[in-house]
Design an enzyme around this catalytic site. Sequence first.
Site, short mmCIF file in Angstrom:
data_model
loop_
_atom_site.label_atom_id
_atom_site.label_comp_id
_atom_site.label_asym_id
_atom_site.label_seq_id
_atom_site.Cartn_x
_atom_site.Cartn_y
_atom_site.Cartn_z
N SER A 14 0.83 -1.21 0.00
CA SER A 14 0.00 0.00 0.00
C SER A 14 0.86 1.26 0.00
O SER A 14 1.62 1.51 0.94
CB SER A 14 -0.92 0.01 1.22
OG SER A 14 -1.47 1.30 1.36
N HIS A 39 -1.14 -1.24 -4.33
CA HIS A 39 -2.43 -0.88 -3.72
C HIS A 39 -2.48 0.63 -3.50
O HIS A 39 -1.59 1.21 -2.87
CB HIS A 39 -2.54 -1.63 -2.39
CG HIS A 39 -3.86 -1.49 -1.69
ND1 HIS A 39 -4.97 -2.25 -2.00
CD2 HIS A 39 -4.24 -0.67 -0.69
CE1 HIS A 39 -5.97 -1.91 -1.21
NE2 HIS A 39 -5.56 -0.94 -0.40
N ASP A 41 -4.75 3.80 -2.06
CA ASP A 41 -5.85 4.14 -1.14
C ASP A 41 -6.34 5.55 -1.36
O ASP A 41 -5.66 6.52 -1.01
CB ASP A 41 -5.35 4.01 0.30
CG ASP A 41 -5.09 2.57 0.68
OD1 ASP A 41 -6.04 1.78 0.67
OD2 ASP A 41 -3.92 2.24 0.98
N MET A 43 -9.01 8.40 -0.32
CA MET A 43 -9.91 8.75 0.80
C MET A 43 -10.48 10.14 0.57
O MET A 43 -9.78 11.02 0.08
CB MET A 43 -9.14 8.75 2.12
CG MET A 43 -8.44 7.46 2.43
SD MET A 43 -7.52 7.61 3.97
CE MET A 43 -6.58 6.08 3.93
N HIS A 72 -8.21 1.18 -4.26
CA HIS A 72 -9.14 1.01 -3.14
C HIS A 72 -9.78 2.36 -2.86
O HIS A 72 -9.14 3.26 -2.30
CB HIS A 72 -8.34 0.49 -1.92
CG HIS A 72 -9.16 0.35 -0.68
ND1 HIS A 72 -8.58 0.16 0.56
CD2 HIS A 72 -10.50 0.36 -0.46
CE1 HIS A 72 -9.53 0.06 1.48
NE2 HIS A 72 -10.70 0.19 0.88
N MET A 74 -12.02 4.63 -0.87
CA MET A 74 -12.73 4.84 0.40
C MET A 74 -13.45 6.18 0.30
O MET A 74 -13.11 7.16 0.96
CB MET A 74 -11.72 4.84 1.56
CG MET A 74 -11.22 3.45 1.90
SD MET A 74 -9.73 3.47 2.89
CE MET A 74 -8.51 3.54 1.59
N MET A 143 -11.61 -5.52 5.14
CA MET A 143 -10.83 -4.59 5.97
C MET A 143 -10.55 -5.28 7.30
O MET A 143 -11.48 -5.71 7.98
CB MET A 143 -11.59 -3.29 6.20
CG MET A 143 -11.74 -2.39 4.98
SD MET A 143 -10.21 -2.06 4.08
CE MET A 143 -9.18 -1.31 5.35
N ASP A 181 -6.70 -6.18 4.21
CA ASP A 181 -6.06 -4.87 4.25
C ASP A 181 -6.10 -4.30 5.66
O ASP A 181 -7.18 -4.03 6.19
CB ASP A 181 -6.82 -3.95 3.27
CG ASP A 181 -6.20 -2.58 3.11
OD1 ASP A 181 -5.13 -2.33 3.68
OD2 ASP A 181 -6.81 -1.76 2.39
C1 DX5 Z 1 -6.30 1.83 5.44
C2 DX5 Z 1 -5.81 1.47 4.07
C3 DX5 Z 1 -4.70 0.49 4.05
C4 DX5 Z 1 -3.43 0.93 4.77
C5 DX5 Z 1 -2.89 -0.28 5.43
O1 DX5 Z 1 -7.50 2.46 5.35
O2 DX5 Z 1 -6.87 0.91 3.30
O3 DX5 Z 1 -4.40 0.06 2.72
O4 DX5 Z 1 -2.45 1.50 3.93
O5 DX5 Z 1 -1.84 0.09 6.24
P1 DX5 Z 1 -1.09 -0.91 7.21
O6 DX5 Z 1 -0.62 -2.07 6.37
O7 DX5 Z 1 0.01 -0.07 7.75
O8 DX5 Z 1 -2.09 -1.34 8.25
ZN ZN Z 2 -6.42 -0.07 1.31
#
Ligand code: DX5
Ligand code: ZN
Length: 222
Positions: A14, A39, A41, A43, A72, A74, A143, A181
Amino acid sequence: MKNRIETMTKVSPSLLAANFANLSKDIDMINRSEADWLHLDVMDGVFVPNISFGFPVLEAVAQICTKPLDVHLMIVDPGKFTEQVKALGAYMMNVHYEACPHLHRTIQQIHHAGMKAGVTLNPHTPVGVLEDIIQDVDMVLLMTVNPGFGGQKFIEHSIEKVRRLKSLIQQTGSHALIEVDGGVNGETGRRLVEAGVDVLVAGSYVFGAANPEERINELKSL
Ligand code: DX5
Ligand code: ZN
């Protein structure tokens, strides 16, 4: 550890845990590494209580990353951005079950755009809600922390949830992969793979290490 004849565990590092002041260095590392996907993310500060990066950054990353992109989202109403995600050349578009009142339509739109479709479940959402959509999705992303932040503690109950999802997939003859994740490291990763996980996302465990490529190889061998 899996039998070597079986496919190895896929790893999707990620980017959220990378050095944002020097992304090209971290993406070069990913390109050289044995990572399967990258990956990403996204947000919006509404669906989750944090904001990460948006399309201008994703476009820059997509230009230099040679690995398939595992996006991903969010965000609320993720289907609205299908064409923009497609334009990145993304391989997988993951949308949250909790953000899609018309999930079946959103999955169809993702497929029509030529991408694989992933459905993501928050920790409180039971796998049973997927009963009538599991045959239509390419992946379920569970998650294993509450979405929004990297570096959080793994939620233990997730192991049991992976087992239940695996059995739903087997019962229905679905081909969906299981991705997890949040809070993934060598120890939680091993138990997750034993429970039936196909793809491990890892942020801080990979990018926080002195040798990230070694961590990727370790997770792949679980
Ligand atoms: C959190 C993200 C993850 C995050 C995971 O909302 O979706 O992808 O980067 O981070 P770690 O592996 O540090 O828990
Ligand atoms: Zn993620």
